[in-house]
Design an enzyme around this catalytic site. Structure first.
Site, PDB file in Angstrom:
ATOM      1  CG  HIS A   1      -1.559   4.094   3.883  1.00 32.96           C
ATOM      2  ND1 HIS A   1      -2.780   3.787   4.437  1.00 32.96           N
ATOM      3  CD2 HIS A   1      -0.978   2.907   3.565  1.00 32.96           C
ATOM      4  CE1 HIS A   1      -2.944   2.472   4.443  1.00 32.96           C
ATOM      5  NE2 HIS A   1      -1.856   1.920   3.927  1.00 32.96           N
TER       6      HIS A   1
ATOM      7  CB  SER B   1      -0.959   0.008   1.192  1.00 31.88           C
ATOM      8  OG  SER B   1      -0.268  -0.159   2.409  1.00 31.88           O
TER       9      SER B   1
END
Length: 252
Positions: free
Chosen positions: A193, A139
């Site tokens: 992230h 991610s």
């Protein structure tokens, strides 16, 4: 195929006539290769767990702050290759396929691979600095792709005309949902992230394709006017900034 307003095409195109220009159609082999390698490593994870009662790829690749400080710097990149569950890898590979196939066609294979790796690196550096927890997953790199999508749309907003508002709105919605809703859930490494997003934004600000339409109807084509030196500048800047942050985190 996309339509563009007459104001954005060469003067030899009749005014007020929308034109249709083919988008790049090269097969996204880098995206497919990354997915294949990541899935293969996940199969190795399952196999080593079953045969050896230990997840060997995770043992060598996961982000572990104490081991990074001991010199295992590859752990600032390799967490993108390992995942914690079938749902984890399934969601990430779906996101990679969704964003990667189009971005690779727009950016080209070398520039796209650089983007993916820089997103993973930047995300893991931020996680290293601000989270002591172990972390893993692609991610970080995928948020780099999302950031790149936003910059690419902004840089080419005049050419994309009426499609720009809806497209950039969708990207910003995805960023907001993942950072503020999904990112608030237990076990989610939101620092990773954020770092991946920042790395993608930074690189793509310098490296995003800058499209112009050239040619004479019906042989119009999109031409990328981005100088190669600016792509290199973007990559060096991300490596320098996040590399310096990583070194600071190691020696502090």
């Amino acid at each position: 195929m996309n339509e563009y307003p007459a104001s954005d095409v060469p003067q030899n195109v009749p005014p007020q006539q929308p034109v249709r220009v083919a988008l790049p159609q090269a097969a996204p082999y880098v995206t497919y290769t990354i997915i294949g390698i990541t899935v293969f490593i996940y199969i190795l994870q399952l196999a080593t767990q079953a045969l050896l009662q230990v997840d060997v790829p995770v043992a060598f690749f996961i982000k572990a702050n104490d081991l990074i400080r001991e010199g295992q710097l590859w752990r600032l990149l390799t967490p993108a290759l390992v995942h914690g569950s079938f749902a984890h890898i399934g969601f990430n590979m779906y996101a990679l396929f969704s964003f990667g196939t189009s971005l690779e066609r727009y950016f080209g294979r070398g520039r796209f691979l650089t983007l993916y790796l820089l997103g993973a690196f930047a995300g893991n550096v931020m996680s290293f600095l601000f989270s002591d927890a172990y972390s893993l997953g692609a991610s970080t790199a995928i948020f780099g792709l999302i950031g790149a999508e936003a910059v690419f749309l902004y840089r080419n907003r005049k050419l994309l005309a009426g499609q720009f508002r809806s497209a950039i709105g969708n990207v910003l919605f995805i960023i907001a949902i993942n950072l503020f809703l999904v990112g608030s859930l237990p076990g989610i490494d939101n620092w990773g992230h954020i770092g991946g997003l920042l790395g993608g934004l930074m690189f793509t600000w310098f490296a995003s394709p800058l499209w112009e339409i050239e040619g004479i109807q019906p042989m119009l084509q999109l031409v990328d006017k981005r100088p190669a030196r600016e792509v290199v500048t973007g990559a060096v800047l991300v490596l320098a900034v996040f590399g310096a942050l990583a070194m600071w985190g190691i020696v502090r």
